[in-house]
Write an enzyme that holds these catalytic residues in place. Structure first.
Site, PDB file in Angstrom:
ATOM      1  N   CYS A   1      -2.556   0.599  -1.356  1.00 58.83           N
ATOM      2  CA  CYS A   1      -1.947  -0.120  -0.224  1.00 58.83           C
ATOM      3  C   CYS A   1      -0.631  -0.774  -0.646  1.00 58.83           C
ATOM      4  CB  CYS A   1      -2.852  -1.236   0.293  1.00 58.83           C
ATOM      5  SG  CYS A   1      -4.573  -0.831   0.442  1.00 58.83           S
ATOM      6  N   ASP A   2      -0.614  -1.399  -1.824  1.00 53.09           N
ATOM      7  CA  ASP A   2       0.504  -2.274  -2.191  1.00 53.09           C
ATOM      8  C   ASP A   2       1.388  -1.734  -3.313  1.00 53.09           C
ATOM      9  OD1 ASP A   2      -0.524  -4.062  -0.329  1.00 53.09           O
ATOM     10  OD2 ASP A   2      -1.815  -5.026  -1.809  1.00 53.09           O
ATOM     11  N   CYS A  41      -5.681  -3.626  -4.028  1.00 51.66           N
ATOM     12  CA  CYS A  41      -5.575  -2.249  -3.532  1.00 51.66           C
ATOM     13  C   CYS A  41      -4.247  -1.623  -3.960  1.00 51.66           C
ATOM     14  CB  CYS A  41      -5.703  -2.249  -2.011  1.00 51.66           C
ATOM     15  SG  CYS A  41      -5.456  -0.629  -1.288  1.00 51.66           S
TER      16      CYS A  41
END
Ligand code: NDP
Length: 306
Positions: free
Chosen positions: A136-137, A133
């Site tokens: 997200c990261d 992701c």
């Protein structure tokens, strides 16, 4: 209490079904997993093809849909469904960790999860360099070098997103072409800090506690090449979350066989969104499924209980 319909999954498909069920005055609830992100769309940086919302973040689009559902009174229950039983009976049962629910019909809208890359030591570095992701990261890789694996919409969008954060992005594609939409292809090819390496398959991750590099095989080379990167983002497709109906309805390659009515091979069991066999899996087709299926549920209930 016996519900008219229970919807399992609170992504765009499930919540749209919830909104339409409410408008049809059906006695319905929607289950969401208490501990997981509700939808793949929450991991999408930008959505540019949902009519009425040019350039909206996936999270914002999801929040809008959820807000709409709550405003019209859709009841969303945070409890993981672990089993569906009695599917061939008029009253079907849904077991969660906490209790058993009874319902006349079920809509499965459990979406899909990212596929794993399948290279050596992948699992050793999840959360320490290997990610599924980018939104997200990605922030952990500011001014670093990263690789993205895949050639579809997800991988190309991830590469574009990461090019704004990382110093350098390698896009590793196993064929000699990208499969992503043309507009995304043009955008990624115009990024100065994105290098596309075609005909490559990632074989292994290397590092001690954190990822330090990856080994990949180019089609024309006999030996493996090493690429020093701090992160690798896997964007190679999805697996449908259809375990709850495994061996219970007809499936094809793990996707549930159902047309746009949502009807599966078992009466009263419906499937919508990314879990069903279909041509195009996007938010718009998921929400369309959610709308359509409630008409099917109404017809089913009318015929059964007239
Ligand atoms: P896709 O199935 O579209 O693409 C998968 C890509 O990964 C392909 O390039 C494929 O290569 C490659 N691949 C598959 N397995 C491997 C492997 N083991 N090693 C290396 N490469 C591999 O999946 P996406 O995740 O990109 O997209 C999923 C769905 O979500 C699609 O329907 C997409 O259209 C949709 N989507 C839509 C968006 C939008 O509308 N804005 C945004 C994001 C996703 P090959 O070509 O060789 O098969």
């Amino acid at each position: 209490m016996i519900y008219d319909v229970i919807i399992i999954g609170a992504g765009p498909a499930g919540l749209t079904a919830g909104i339409y069920a409410k408008r049809a005055c059906l006695n319905a609830i929607v289950f969401r997993d208490k501990y997981a992100v509700s939808s793949q769309i929450c991991n999408t940086y930008e959505v540019c093809n949902y009519p009425g919302f040019n350039n909206i973040s996936g999270q914002e689009l999801y929040d809008n849909i959820e807000k709409h559902a709550k405003e019209v009174g859709v009841e969303i229950v945070g409890d993981r469904v672990i089993e569906i039983t009695d599917i061939n009976l008029d009253v079907k049962k849904i077991k969660t960790k906490e209790k058993v629910y009874e319902t006349k019909s079920i809509i499965l809208a459990t979406g899909a999860s990212p596929k794993k890359g399948g290279f050596d030591r992948e699992d050793d570095f999840v959360g320490n360099g290997v990610s599924y992701c980018a939104t997200c990261d990605g922030a952990f890789f500011k001014d670093k070098e990263v690789a993205v694996i895949g050639g579809g919409d997800v991988a190309v969008e991830d590469a574009i997103y990461l090019s704004r954060i990382a110093k350098k992005v390698y896009l590793l594609v196993r064929k000699d072409f990208l499969r992503a939409t043309k507009i995304l292809q043009n955008e990624v090819k115009n990024k100065d800090n994105v290098e596309i390496i075609y005909n490559t398959v990632v074989k292994s991750a290397i590092g001690d506690k954190k990822l330090e590099s990856i080994l990949y095989k180019h089609k024309d080379d006999i030996i493996l090449s090493e690429l020093t990167v701090d992160g690798v983002f896997v964007g190679i497709g999805i697996n449908p979350n259809t375990e709850l109906l495994k061996d219970k309805v007809e499936m094809s390659n793990s996707y549930i066989v159902a047309d746009e009515t949502g009807k599966t091979t078992v009466a009263g069991i419906f499937a919508i969104g990314d879990i069903r066999k279909k041509q195009l899996r996007q938010v718009i087709t998921a929400t369309a499924d959610g709308a359509n299926v409630i008409t099917s549920v109404q017809k089913y209930l009318l015929e059964k209980y007239k």
